[in-house]
Design an enzyme around this catalytic site. Structure first.
Site, short mmCIF file in Angstrom:
data_model
loop_
_atom_site.label_atom_id
_atom_site.label_comp_id
_atom_site.label_asym_id
_atom_site.label_seq_id
_atom_site.Cartn_x
_atom_site.Cartn_y
_atom_site.Cartn_z
N ARG A 91 0.70 -1.38 0.39
CA ARG A 91 -0.42 -0.11 0.17
C ARG A 91 1.40 1.08 0.15
O ARG A 91 0.86 1.67 -0.58
CB ARG A 91 -0.62 0.29 0.79
CG ARG A 91 -1.70 -0.79 1.51
CD ARG A 91 -3.29 -0.78 0.43
NE ARG A 91 -3.85 0.18 0.33
CZ ARG A 91 -5.15 1.05 -0.05
NH1 ARG A 91 -5.79 -0.15 -0.73
NH2 ARG A 91 -5.91 2.10 0.07
N THR A 97 -5.29 5.99 -2.53
CA THR A 97 -6.78 6.16 -3.48
C THR A 97 -6.48 6.80 -4.38
O THR A 97 -6.57 6.61 -5.83
CB THR A 97 -8.18 6.15 -3.48
OG1 THR A 97 -7.80 4.41 -2.13
CG2 THR A 97 -9.07 5.48 -3.64
N HIS A 125 -4.49 -2.22 -7.96
CA HIS A 125 -5.50 -2.48 -6.99
C HIS A 125 -4.31 -3.16 -5.67
O HIS A 125 -3.18 -4.12 -5.98
CB HIS A 125 -6.45 -3.31 -7.27
CG HIS A 125 -7.15 -3.97 -6.01
ND1 HIS A 125 -8.18 -3.32 -4.94
CD2 HIS A 125 -6.91 -5.26 -5.06
CE1 HIS A 125 -8.20 -4.02 -3.65
NE2 HIS A 125 -7.82 -5.24 -4.59
N1 UDP Z 1 -12.42 5.03 -6.87
C1 UDP Z 1 -13.06 6.18 -7.47
N2 UDP Z 1 -13.22 7.03 -6.59
C2 UDP Z 1 -13.61 7.33 -5.20
C3 UDP Z 1 -13.22 6.04 -5.01
C4 UDP Z 1 -12.59 4.96 -4.92
O1 UDP Z 1 -13.14 6.08 -8.65
O2 UDP Z 1 -14.07 8.22 -4.47
C5 UDP Z 1 -12.02 3.99 -7.24
C6 UDP Z 1 -10.19 3.85 -7.34
O3 UDP Z 1 -10.21 3.31 -8.53
C7 UDP Z 1 -10.29 2.37 -6.54
C8 UDP Z 1 -11.72 1.74 -6.51
O4 UDP Z 1 -12.29 2.34 -6.28
O5 UDP Z 1 -8.61 2.34 -6.68
C9 UDP Z 1 -11.71 1.37 -5.22
O6 UDP Z 1 -11.32 2.06 -4.06
P1 UDP Z 1 -11.30 1.94 -2.14
O7 UDP Z 1 -11.89 2.67 -1.14
O8 UDP Z 1 -10.96 0.01 -1.77
O9 UDP Z 1 -9.16 2.47 -2.56
P2 UDP Z 1 -8.55 1.35 -2.75
O10 UDP Z 1 -8.50 0.41 -1.89
O11 UDP Z 1 -8.52 1.20 -4.02
O12 UDP Z 1 -7.04 2.48 -2.32
MG MG Z 2 -9.52 -0.51 -1.40
#
Ligand code: UDP
Ligand code: MG
Length: 169
Positions: A91, A97, A125
């Site tokens: 991470r 994100t 991811h």
């Molecule tokens: N995502 C998005 N807009 C947001 C939040 C998330 O497009 O406001 C998308 C983004 O591609 C992200 C995925 O949804 O990687 C999964 O979201 P998560 O909150 O699980 O974030 P991650 O674990 O990938 O950092």
């Molecule tokens: Mg996630």
């Protein structure tokens, strides 16, 4: 210090932008090993299951199309990494994100973007915690596809059709 596994996906934008090599190199710098890898054509069912915790979000439909490759290529590279504190290490390498908020030295900071419709095309991811890692690895991989695995397995007798390369006459 804990032995962990995590799921990494190089998303369709990462593949189309030819970032696989760069991403694998960055992940090889943090002392973790790849224990599973495959190219997957993501079905709607798999995409929706993977992101089921985001079902209520307004960006969900666009996110599903994105991860199924509608905007880039119908493939993701799925990887399982194993090692000490793997989840946190990965991470940190991939970054926040939101690619605009991610540190510019991270994978998402370097290569991610936000689309006009507001989806974070953030290239990779990675599982967020141990519970999610277990759920995701079990969703994407079968036990025999991993060279090393920390989750218990069991054998079952099943009848199935298997494919073989056709012999040349
Ligand atoms: N995502 C998005 N807009 C947001 C939040 C998330 O497009 O406001 C998308 C983004 O591609 C992200 C995925 O949804 O990687 C999964 O979201 P998560 O909150 O699980 O974030 P991650 O674990 O990938 O950092
Ligand atoms: Mg996630």
């Amino acid at each position: 210090m804990k032995e962990q596994q995590t799921l990494v996906l190089i998303k369709p934008d990462g593949l189309v932008k030819s970032l696989t090599g760069n991403i694998l190199t960055e992940l090889s710098d943090v002392d973790i090993i790849i224990t599973g890898a495959k190219i997957v054509q993501v079905t709607r069912e798999l995409a929706e299951e993977h992101y089921n915790h985001l079902k209520e979000e307004k960006f969900f439909d666009e996110l599903i199309k994105y991860v199924m490759g509608e905007y880039h290529t119908r493939r993701v590279l799925a990887l399982v990494y194993h090692g000490t504190d793997t989840i946190g290490k990965v991470r940190r390498v991939i970054g926040e994100t939101n690619p605009e908020e991610a540190e510019p030295t991270t994978i998402r900071g370097k290569y991610g973007r936000i689309t006009k419709s507001g989806v974070f095309e953030n290239v990779v991811h990675a599982s967020e915690n141990e519970k999610e890692a277990e759920r995701e690895i079990k969703l994407w991989f079968r036990p025999e596809e991993l060279v090393h695995n920390i989750y218990p397995t069991e054998s079952k007798d099943v009848t199935k059709t298997e494919f073989f390369w056709k012999e040349k006459k």
